[in-house]
Write a protein that holds these residues in place. Structure first.
Motif, short mmCIF file in Angstrom:
data_model
loop_
_atom_site.label_atom_id
_atom_site.label_comp_id
_atom_site.label_asym_id
_atom_site.label_seq_id
_atom_site.Cartn_x
_atom_site.Cartn_y
_atom_site.Cartn_z
N ALA A 153 14.26 20.33 41.93
CA ALA A 153 13.99 20.09 40.51
C ALA A 153 14.81 18.90 40.00
CB ALA A 153 14.31 21.35 39.70
N GLY A 154 16.05 18.78 40.45
CA GLY A 154 16.89 17.66 40.04
C GLY A 154 16.33 16.33 40.51
N PHE A 155 15.89 16.27 41.76
CA PHE A 155 15.32 15.02 42.27
C PHE A 155 14.02 14.65 41.55
CE2 PHE A 155 17.94 15.92 46.16
CZ PHE A 155 18.74 14.80 46.03
N LEU A 156 13.20 15.67 41.23
CA LEU A 156 11.97 15.39 40.49
C LEU A 156 12.29 14.86 39.09
CD1 LEU A 156 9.66 18.38 41.51
CD2 LEU A 156 9.46 15.99 42.21
N ALA A 157 13.25 15.50 38.41
CA ALA A 157 13.64 15.05 37.07
C ALA A 157 14.21 13.63 37.13
CB ALA A 157 14.66 16.02 36.48
N LEU A 158 14.96 13.34 38.14
CA LEU A 158 15.53 12.00 38.30
C LEU A 158 14.42 10.96 38.51
CD1 LEU A 158 18.07 10.26 38.60
CD2 LEU A 158 18.02 10.78 41.03
N ALA A 159 13.45 11.31 39.35
CA ALA A 159 12.33 10.38 39.59
C ALA A 159 11.55 10.12 38.30
CB ALA A 159 11.41 10.95 40.67
N VAL A 160 11.30 11.17 37.52
CA VAL A 160 10.59 11.00 36.25
C VAL A 160 11.41 10.13 35.30
CG1 VAL A 160 9.79 12.23 34.18
CG2 VAL A 160 9.24 13.11 36.46
N GLY A 161 12.73 10.36 35.22
CA GLY A 161 13.59 9.58 34.34
C GLY A 161 13.63 8.12 34.72
N VAL A 162 13.72 7.83 36.01
CA VAL A 162 13.73 6.43 36.47
C VAL A 162 12.39 5.77 36.16
CG1 VAL A 162 13.81 4.96 38.52
CG2 VAL A 162 15.50 6.77 38.22
N THR A 163 11.30 6.50 36.35
CA THR A 163 9.97 5.96 36.05
C THR A 163 9.84 5.62 34.57
OG1 THR A 163 9.03 7.27 37.85
CG2 THR A 163 7.49 6.41 36.21
N ILE A 164 10.30 6.51 33.69
CA ILE A 164 10.24 6.27 32.24
C ILE A 164 11.13 5.08 31.87
CG2 ILE A 164 10.85 7.22 29.99
CD1 ILE A 164 9.93 9.95 31.07
N ALA A 165 12.33 5.01 32.44
CA ALA A 165 13.25 3.91 32.13
C ALA A 165 12.65 2.57 32.55
CB ALA A 165 14.59 4.14 32.82
N ALA A 178 21.17 6.91 33.82
CA ALA A 178 22.37 6.72 34.65
C ALA A 178 23.37 7.85 34.43
CB ALA A 178 23.01 5.36 34.33
N VAL A 179 23.55 8.28 33.17
CA VAL A 179 24.46 9.41 32.88
C VAL A 179 23.96 10.68 33.54
CG1 VAL A 179 25.33 10.90 31.04
CG2 VAL A 179 25.38 8.41 30.75
N VAL A 180 22.65 10.94 33.42
CA VAL A 180 22.08 12.14 34.05
C VAL A 180 22.24 12.07 35.57
CG1 VAL A 180 19.91 13.38 34.49
CG2 VAL A 180 20.47 12.61 32.18
N LEU A 181 22.06 10.89 36.15
CA LEU A 181 22.23 10.72 37.60
C LEU A 181 23.65 11.05 38.02
CD1 LEU A 181 21.22 9.75 40.37
CD2 LEU A 181 21.88 7.45 39.72
N VAL A 182 24.65 10.53 37.32
CA VAL A 182 26.05 10.79 37.67
C VAL A 182 26.38 12.26 37.53
CG1 VAL A 182 28.43 10.36 36.96
CG2 VAL A 182 26.83 8.45 37.14
N VAL A 183 25.94 12.89 36.45
CA VAL A 183 26.21 14.33 36.24
C VAL A 183 25.52 15.16 37.31
CG1 VAL A 183 25.84 16.27 34.67
CG2 VAL A 183 26.66 14.09 33.77
#
Length: 193
Positions: A153-165, A178-183
């Motif tokens: 779930a974390g990797f999917l959320a990260l992929a969605v966040g990077v796509t939106i950014a 970037a903050v979400v990635l570090v956390v």
């Protein structure tokens, strides 16, 4: 000085492999050889041996693929004694008994000093665990602790966040991702540590 070898985690988690019998003259050592993940080991002498044999600590922590040597001091023994050494791992989930026979130490001449040959060799250092084994241990802990769905779930959320950014080309959104990635990385490291 004689050494009793005890293998830990060789066949399965918390498994113990030790000889059925062991004999020593005077003090001896117990080599706790861990073949897998870190573990706690408890050593206990039965009443017959407890009067003569002792260890500084009864509970021992043995790191991943390491060997801890525990020295057993034998004092006040004037004739042979028999008893059992109890080896416990997994907080009592696995127990192994070793029949021990302890003979009194040989009497040394007053002017002669007996030096064990093992003192002529440098002490053995525990080899560092290779990075590939550390990674494998981390993955095992992640699976054991049920962290696989969270990691996916974390990797999917990260992929969605990077796509939106990338799609919005916004500095604020990129900073938030970037903050979400570090956390997320910090939480993953703590989960498998």
């Amino acid at each position: 000085m004689s050494t009793l070898s005890v293998e830990l985690n060789g066949d399965a988690v918390h498994s113990i492999r030790a000889p059925d019998r062991f004999e020593a003259t005077g003090s001896f050592a117990v080599a706790l050889e861990n073949k897998g993940r870190s573990t706690h080991v408890h050593l206990h002498f039965d009443d017959d041996l407890d009067r003569f044999a002792s260890v500084a600590e009864t509970n021992h922590y043995v790191e991943d693929e390491a060997t801890n040597t525990v020295y057993v001091s034998v004092d006040g023994l004037t004739e042979p004694v028999r008893g059992k050494l109890k080896v416990v791992t997994g907080y009592g989930s696995n127990v192994r008994y070793v029949d021990l026979r302890l003979d009194p130490p040989e009497k040394a001449d007053a002017e002669r000093v007996v030096v064990d040959e093992s003192f002529s060799k440098p002490p053995e250092s525990t080899p560092a665990v290779p990075p590939t084994r550390r990674a494998a241990n981390a993955v095992e802990r992640l699976v054991e602790r049920g962290g696989v769905p969270g990691a996916v779930a974390g990797f999917l959320a990260l992929a969605v966040g990077v796509t939106i950014a990338v799609a919005l080309d916004s500095a604020v959104v990129s900073a938030a991702v970037a903050v979400v990635l570090v956390v997320s990385l910090a939480a993953a490291v703590l989960a498998v540590w």
